[in-house]
Enzyme design. Structure first.
Site, PDB file in Angstrom:
ATOM      1  CE1 TYR A 153       9.782   8.244   3.592  1.00  0.00           C
ATOM      2  CE2 TYR A 153       9.296   7.333   5.757  1.00  0.00           C
ATOM      3  CZ  TYR A 153       9.211   7.251   4.378  1.00  0.00           C
ATOM      4  OH  TYR A 153       8.549   6.193   3.795  1.00  0.00           O
ATOM      5  CE  LYS A 157       5.872   8.166   3.335  1.00  0.00           C
ATOM      6  NZ  LYS A 157       5.163   7.949   2.058  1.00  0.00           N
TER       7      LYS A 157
HETATM    8  N1  LIG Z   1      10.184   0.597   1.170  1.00  0.00           N
HETATM    9  C1  LIG Z   1       9.777   0.800   2.420  1.00  0.00           C
HETATM   10  O1  LIG Z   1      10.315   0.238   3.388  1.00  0.00           O
HETATM   11  C2  LIG Z   1       8.616   1.713   2.693  1.00  0.00           C
HETATM   12  C3  LIG Z   1       8.037   1.699   3.964  1.00  0.00           C
HETATM   13  C4  LIG Z   1       6.964   2.527   4.254  1.00  0.00           C
HETATM   14  C5  LIG Z   1       6.488   3.364   3.261  1.00  0.00           C
HETATM   15  N2  LIG Z   1       7.066   3.366   2.035  1.00  0.00           N
HETATM   16  C6  LIG Z   1       6.516   4.273   1.029  1.00  0.00           C
HETATM   17  O2  LIG Z   1       6.139   3.532  -0.104  1.00  0.00           O
HETATM   18  C7  LIG Z   1       6.189   4.370  -1.261  1.00  0.00           C
HETATM   19  C8  LIG Z   1       6.946   3.650  -2.369  1.00  0.00           C
HETATM   20  O3  LIG Z   1       8.260   3.394  -1.904  1.00  0.00           O
HETATM   21  P1  LIG Z   1       9.205   2.260  -2.537  1.00  0.00           P
HETATM   22  O4  LIG Z   1       9.889   1.608  -1.421  1.00  0.00           O
HETATM   23  O5  LIG Z   1       8.460   1.464  -3.528  1.00  0.00           O
HETATM   24  O6  LIG Z   1      10.293   3.202  -3.266  1.00  0.00           O
HETATM   25  P2  LIG Z   1      11.004   3.127  -4.693  1.00  0.00           P
HETATM   26  O7  LIG Z   1      12.167   4.040  -4.574  1.00  0.00           O
HETATM   27  O8  LIG Z   1      11.227   1.721  -5.100  1.00  0.00           O
HETATM   28  O9  LIG Z   1       9.902   3.767  -5.683  1.00  0.00           O
HETATM   29  C9  LIG Z   1       9.527   5.101  -5.598  1.00  0.00           C
HETATM   30  C10 LIG Z   1       9.085   5.582  -6.977  1.00  0.00           C
HETATM   31  O10 LIG Z   1       8.677   6.958  -6.879  1.00  0.00           O
HETATM   32  C11 LIG Z   1       9.175   7.645  -8.022  1.00  0.00           C
HETATM   33  N3  LIG Z   1       9.295   9.082  -7.762  1.00  0.00           N
HETATM   34  C12 LIG Z   1      10.085   9.688  -6.853  1.00  0.00           C
HETATM   35  N4  LIG Z   1       9.960  11.018  -6.971  1.00  0.00           N
HETATM   36  C13 LIG Z   1       9.064  11.258  -7.959  1.00  0.00           C
HETATM   37  C14 LIG Z   1       8.519  12.436  -8.546  1.00  0.00           C
HETATM   38  N5  LIG Z   1       8.876  13.674  -8.148  1.00  0.00           N
HETATM   39  N6  LIG Z   1       7.612  12.302  -9.546  1.00  0.00           N
HETATM   40  C15 LIG Z   1       7.256  11.073  -9.982  1.00  0.00           C
HETATM   41  N7  LIG Z   1       7.739   9.918  -9.457  1.00  0.00           N
HETATM   42  C16 LIG Z   1       8.633  10.019  -8.459  1.00  0.00           C
HETATM   43  C17 LIG Z   1      10.518   7.001  -8.286  1.00  0.00           C
HETATM   44  O11 LIG Z   1      10.979   7.262  -9.601  1.00  0.00           O
HETATM   45  C18 LIG Z   1      10.224   5.541  -8.030  1.00  0.00           C
HETATM   46  O12 LIG Z   1       9.768   4.875  -9.191  1.00  0.00           O
HETATM   47  C19 LIG Z   1       6.811   5.687  -0.794  1.00  0.00           C
HETATM   48  O13 LIG Z   1       5.796   6.640  -0.545  1.00  0.00           O
HETATM   49  C20 LIG Z   1       7.493   5.304   0.508  1.00  0.00           C
HETATM   50  O14 LIG Z   1       7.635   6.409   1.385  1.00  0.00           O
HETATM   51  C21 LIG Z   1       8.107   2.563   1.723  1.00  0.00           C
END
Ligand SMILES: NC(=O)c1ccc[n+]([C@@H]2O[C@H](COP(=O)([O-])OP(=O)(O)OC[C@H]3O[C@@H](n4cnc5c(N)ncnc54)[C@H](O)[C@@H]3O)[C@@H](O)[C@H]2O)c1
Length: 249
Positions: A153, A157
């Site tokens: 992961y 990033k």
């Molecule tokens: N939650 C955290 O702690 C955190 C921290 C740092 C970065 N992020 C990043 O933030 C972003 C959003 O994460 P989140 O926590 O809201 O996650 P989440 O799981 O709530 O939402 C992710 C969304 O992406 C969609 N998705 C996944 N694969 C897909 C595909 N192939 N095509 C279309 N849609 C797809 C899912 O259906 C979902 O709606 C991500 O890039 C994640 O890496 C999250």
């Protein structure tokens, strides 16, 4: 702040993307929700429309170029322009690195990095023609420092970070900006899954942030809106930490 602007948010059926779509709509944008999750995406759009906002859902598997091409074509056909692309969709796979399958590695790279290449590629063609645009990528603190136990992961990033800087450099001449946000742990379904919905684990993780709490999807959405807005018109190629001080230590 975004009246008459057309904004695409990927992965907007859930978590950070969902809240980002809501905040853009509240600021007057026409919002396109792109996600592989039809049920969640349809619900988000229905709620936005119910509140009087202009929003559409496009079912998109962001790992497939034809889907990304169709997404951008649908946006331009439907709204006649594309002002902002938020590359947000991502997944986390916590399998230990030495046990990770090639398939899991490919899924991570395809979802977290290739998706941003595909969507940005097709969006940029429209933005170049318009000589205007803003791309905001959702990176992570793990694009800056190695978060323990999730090497694959972290690697995706790191790629998002360099993609952002590269787009900023190459497309500035077309009046297109590219920036990213770097959240630490945000309270979303993604962290629920990796933490097993356990309140004690969440409380422990919150202590990693000097501010002493987990981030909220609103915290990240606010930073994304700033980087997409004219208020950041001299900012490009930057990585804005939204991490409660995690990387300041
Ligand atoms: N939650 C955290 O702690 C955190 C921290 C740092 C970065 N992020 C990043 O933030 C972003 C959003 O994460 P989140 O926590 O809201 O996650 P989440 O799981 O709530 O939402 C992710 C969304 O992406 C969609 N998705 C996944 N694969 C897909 C595909 N192939 N095509 C279309 N849609 C797809 C899912 O259906 C979902 O709606 C991500 O890039 C994640 O890496 C999250």
């Amino acid at each position: 702040m975004f009246e008459d602007k057309v904004v695409v948010v990927t992965g907007a059926a859930s978590g950070i993307g969902r809240q980002t779509a809501i905040e853009f709509a509240r600021q007057g944008a026409k919002v396109v929700v792109a996600d592989i999750d039809e049920k969640g995406g349809t619900e988000v759009v229905a709620a936005l429309r119910n509140d009087g906002h202009d929003a559409v859902f496009v079912t998109t598997d962001l790992t497939v170029e034809a889907d990304c091409r169709n997404l951008i074509a649908a946006v331009v056909d439907g709204f006649g322009r594309l002002d902002v692309l938020v590359n947000n969709a991502g997944i986390e796979i916590t399998t230990p690195f030495h046990e990770m399958s090639e398939h899991e590695w490919d899924r991570l790279v395809d979802t977290n990095l290739k998706s941003m290449f595909l969507c940005s590629k097709h969006a940029l063609r429209e933005m170049i023609t318009a000589r205007s645009g803003a791309i905001v990528n959702v990176c992570s603190v793990s694009g800056l420092v190695a978060w323990p136990g999730i090497a694959a992961y972290n690697s995706t990033k790191g790629g998002v970070m360099m993609l952002t800087k590269s787009l900023a450099v190459d497309y500035a001449k077309y009046n297109i900006r590219a920036n990213c946000v770097c959240p630490s742990i945000i309270d979303t379904p993604m962290t629920d899954v990796s933490n097993g919905h356990d309140a004690d684990i969440k409380a422990e993780k919150a202590k990693l942030n000097p501010i002493g709490r987990l981030g909220t999807p609103e915290d990240v959405a606010n930073a994304i809106l700033f980087l997409a807005s004219d208020k950041s018109s001299f900012i490009t190629g930057s990585a804005l930490t939204v991490d409660g001080g995690y990387t300041a230590i």
